[in-house]
Each structure stands twice: as C-alpha cells, then as structure tokens.
Design an enzyme around this catalytic site. Structure first.
Site, mmCIF file in Angstrom:
data_model
loop_
_atom_site.group_PDB
_atom_site.id
_atom_site.type_symbol
_atom_site.label_atom_id
_atom_site.label_comp_id
_atom_site.label_asym_id
_atom_site.label_seq_id
_atom_site.Cartn_x
_atom_site.Cartn_y
_atom_site.Cartn_z
ATOM 1 N N GLU A 18 0.872 -1.174 0.000
ATOM 2 C CA GLU A 18 0.000 0.000 0.000
ATOM 3 C C GLU A 18 0.910 1.224 0.000
ATOM 4 O OE1 GLU A 18 -3.030 -0.155 -0.595
ATOM 5 O OE2 GLU A 18 -3.376 -2.292 -0.285
ATOM 6 N N CYS A 21 -1.786 9.573 2.607
ATOM 7 C CA CYS A 21 -1.424 8.944 1.334
ATOM 8 C C CYS A 21 -2.415 9.235 0.224
ATOM 9 C CB CYS A 21 -1.254 7.433 1.514
ATOM 10 S SG CYS A 21 -2.747 6.585 2.072
#
Length: 469
Positions: free
Chosen positions: A212, A246
């Site tokens: 991720e 993110c």
C-alpha cells in the site's frame, strides 16, 4: 530484537498455527478483544499520536483512525460467517457428475508493517483482516512515530499470546530484517521507494506481498463545476493531518480561468477550517524537521523554476520546523520536483489544463495514482473519465472518503501499490481461495484413460466439438 529472535518468533507462530488454525469462534473472540483494548486504551493512543506529531487534534485521531478502525471490526464481526462459507460453482459439463466449490483458508503467519502518518489505523486495520481470515500475525509499526508504536506494542503483547499475535518495534535495521523473514504473506504500507526494498527483501522467500504505497493523486475540476464547493472539499481532504495522508489531493488540474476564484476560495476555506492556523490547536504539525526541510526544498525548487507560491492562512506568520502554512503553487511545470514526487504536506500545486481530455492525458502519462478525484455533475463525462483512467480508487465530487467504504477494496496499482484490503477484500487477500472438486463413484473420466481405443477416440472428438465456441 535480533534477526535470530525474529526468526524464532515466526517459527513459534507457524508451529502454533499448524497445530490449531483459528476457527470462527476464535476469530470472533479475537476481533472483539481487539475492539475492547482499542476502546480501553483510546486516550493513551490519542496522546501517543499527539506526542509523535507534537500536535494533532484529538478529534482528528478519533475521526480518521479510531472510529474507522472500530467500524471495520464491527463490519468484520457482522459478516465473517458469510465470508467463510463454502461456495459451490457449476461443474464443467465434461466432468459431470462431479461437484466443484471453493473455500477460503488462512495462509499462516503474516507480517504487517505499519506507517507513521496514521500509525494506529495503518498498523491495526490490516490486523483486523488478518484475524478475520484466521491467521497469526507479527506487527511492525513505523519507527518514525515511536510513541504510538510503543503503545501499540504494549496493548497487543499484553492481550495476545506471542505465538498468535505479537508486535515488535525498532529502527530501519529491524524493518530490513523483518521484511526478509519467510512470512506466509507480507503487508507493507509506506512510500514507493521503501516498498521496492520490501518487495526485494521478500523475493528470495517467494513471500507474497501487498504493498500500500502512495503517489500523486490528482483532483480534476471541470469548468462547469462549482469552484467554491470543489475547493471546500479539496482543502478539507488536503489539510487533514497537514497533508500527511497517502490519499490527500496531491495536485489540482483545472482551466486557467478558474485560478483567481480558486485562490480566493482556498484562502476562505483555510480561514474557516483553521482560524489563526499557526496557533490553531486543531491543525496538525509536521512529523519531524527532516520532513519539513524536504517540503521547503520542494517549494524552493519550484520557485527557482518559475512557480508562484501563494501563502494561505496566517500569511504574515513564518513557517517553523513543525508548523507549516498551507500553500498554493501556480505556474507549475513537469520538471519541478513537487510535480515528480508525492508531496505529503500542506502544499497544493495547480496545473492549468483547459479540458478534461488534456487532464486525463497528463494523468495517464505519469505513474498511476493511489486515488483520483473528479469534480463534475455530468454523468457522461464522469463515465468517460472512469473508463479512460486507471488509479487505486476514485471519489467523485469529494476527496479521500472512498477509504471509509467497507464494501469497497482499497489498494493501489502500478507505482501506487499492489493488492487490496478492507472488509471482504482484506479477508480474501489474507486467505487462500482453495479449489475443491468432489468426484462421484460413477465418473465419465474413468472412460477416457489410456489405452485410447477407437471408442475412446470418438468420445474425445465429441468432447472437442462441444467445447468449441
């Protein structure tokens, strides 16, 4: 902890898993225990995050970490029995009367490496999926946020046995050793640069990895959309955690004619979201001086190459190593460093392209983003954009909140990551989808073994004819 001690811990977990893989009852009990210890230690966790950043609002940690984590546990508990069910599929006609089905089985012992920007959520959310899938796990929170890492370690290790779920802490050398262990699956959240190293470390063991990562997530505004509404939602998503997210909007793409309205609305949005931002107790600080200096270097490089930087918020108050005013950057070009790497801070470049087609071309000619945001009310254009772009996830007419959809997968593509988690998709990621065929006493295949007599040859030819489209 030494590499030898890590190896011994993993070995003990694998032995314990082989002896007694967690069944439904243990998984549910463990999920509920995790929920209880998060609730019991909520204040400690929030305070630890505050110390790591030097300042982050209690409400931000509750809203962005504790609440989504607890709701994810609730979702898993509610749905786990149905996720675990054996699923029958139609058998291939030439293999009748056999039956066919698949079932999900746990992989074994997993490694989970968290990230500093949302230490609680990004360490424990993958653990929820790992527990639901019936695995054992070893956690490694990020050393960049050491206070929250130690609290997570304490509450996990005092409530779970080491051969089931355990947490280890340490610096980059431990992270390197951790990623080279022969886990049955390795889950990493962090930068693309470190993700490459994690994948390389896992490769000799053929350890499957879920990465991720991050990337430059664009927010594209169509000229017909309300600039005021778009700015409000973009700035809200951008300034959570001071941009250290993110999936924060990394840059905006819109026609040049919208620049002045965008600037005015952005200033108003910041003043409303964080009045007196340099002293506002709800505006998160930059994690450390090294990260602050990196952000300043991005701005300096952009200005030297012709960019125009607009201060938002307290425009007369200078940035400090922990407090950074939000900034818009106009006149950007692709050779600027802030258009080449993920910003991860309260800096928002504005790229002027006149049409959605140009915006899509720009996005497609660069690394695939973790998230994509599009502001438009015209369904035809929305569908066209979805068809002609590829990203980890999409939110239309807002930012970041696709993360909160438990029935949607979360994960990147290309440079922004590989694999998915959250809800059922996390359960699948940490499971083996095992195929099972059950043959009957009478089986047509018994008549197709060698020697191939004339009759068998005819049968095979018949099967061949019926198998064609």
């Amino acid at each position: 902890m030494t590499k030898s001690e890590l190896s011994n811990l993993l070995h003990k977990q694998k032995l314990a898993f082989q002896k007694s893989p967690p069944e439904y009852e243990k998984r549910i009990k463990s999920l509920k225990k995790l929920s209880d210890i998060i609730e019991e230690n909520k204040d400690r966790l929030i305070e630890a995050v505050y110390k790591d950043f030097g300042l982050r609002a209690r409400e931000e940690t509750l809203f962005l970490e504790i609440f989504p984590l607890q709701d994810e546990i609730r979702h898993a508990v509610k749905n786990l029995r149905s996720w675990m069910k054996r699923r029958f599929v139609p058998s291939s006609w030439f293999l009748l009367p056999s039956s066919a089905y698949y079932q999900f089985q746990p992989l074994g012992s997993l490694g989970i490496m968290g990230a500093w920007n949302y230490q609680i959520l990004l360490t424990l959310s993958p653990l929820v999926d790992a527990i639901a899938a019936g695995n054992h796990a070893i956690l490694k929170p990020s050393e960049i946020a050491p206070t929250s890492a130690e609290v997570i370690k304490e509450i996990i290790n005092t409530n779970f046995s080491a051969d089931y779920i355990h947490c280890v802490t340490g610096a980059s050398e431990l992270a390197k050793d951790f990623s080279s262990l022969p886990f049955d699956h390795l889950f990493f959240t962090g930068s693309t640069r470190v993700g490459k190293m994690v994948m390389a470390a896992a490769a000799p063991n053929l350890t499957p990895v879920t990465l991720e990562l991050g990337g430059k997530s664009p927010a594209i505004i169509h000229s017909s959309y309300s600039v005021k509404r778009a700015v409000k939602r973009i700035m809200a998503g951008k300034l959570f955690n001071a941009g250290q997210t993110c999936v924060a909007p990394d840059y905006v793409v819109m026609p040049e004619s919208l620049n002045e309205e965008f600037r005015k609305e952005a200033q108003l949005a910041v003043e409303k979201l964080y009045p007196g931002i340099q002293s506002n107790e709800q505006y998160t600080q930059i994690i450390n001086s090294g990260h602050f200096e990196r952000l300043q270097a991005l701005l300096k490089d952009a200005e030297e190459k012709g960019a125009r930087v607009i201060e938002l918020g307290d425009r007369d108050a200078a940035d400090t190593s922990k407090r950074m005013n939000p900034k818009l950057v106009f006149n950007v070009s692709s050779d600027m460093e802030l258009m080449q790497e993920e910003i991860f801070g309260p800096i928002l470049p504005v790229l002027n392209l006149e049409t959605v087609e140009e915006a899509v071309d720009y996005v497609n000619n660069n690394a695939k983003p973790l998230a994509l945001y599009y502001f438009d009310e015209k369904k035809r254009r929305i569908d066209w954009l979805l068809k002609n772009t590829l990203s980890g996830g999409v939110t239309v007419n807002d930012t970041i909140y696709h993360l909160g959809q438990h029935n949607l997968p979360f994960g990147g593509v290309g440079a922004s990551g590989m694999g998915h988690y959250h809800g059922y998709d996390g359960f699948k990621t940490f499971s083996k989808k095992r195929a099972v065929m059950h043959q009957r006493k009478f089986a047509t295949t018994d008549f197709l073994h060698p020697p191939f007599t004339d009759l068998k040859k005819k049968l095979i030819n018949i099967i061949g004819r019926f198998s064609k489209v």
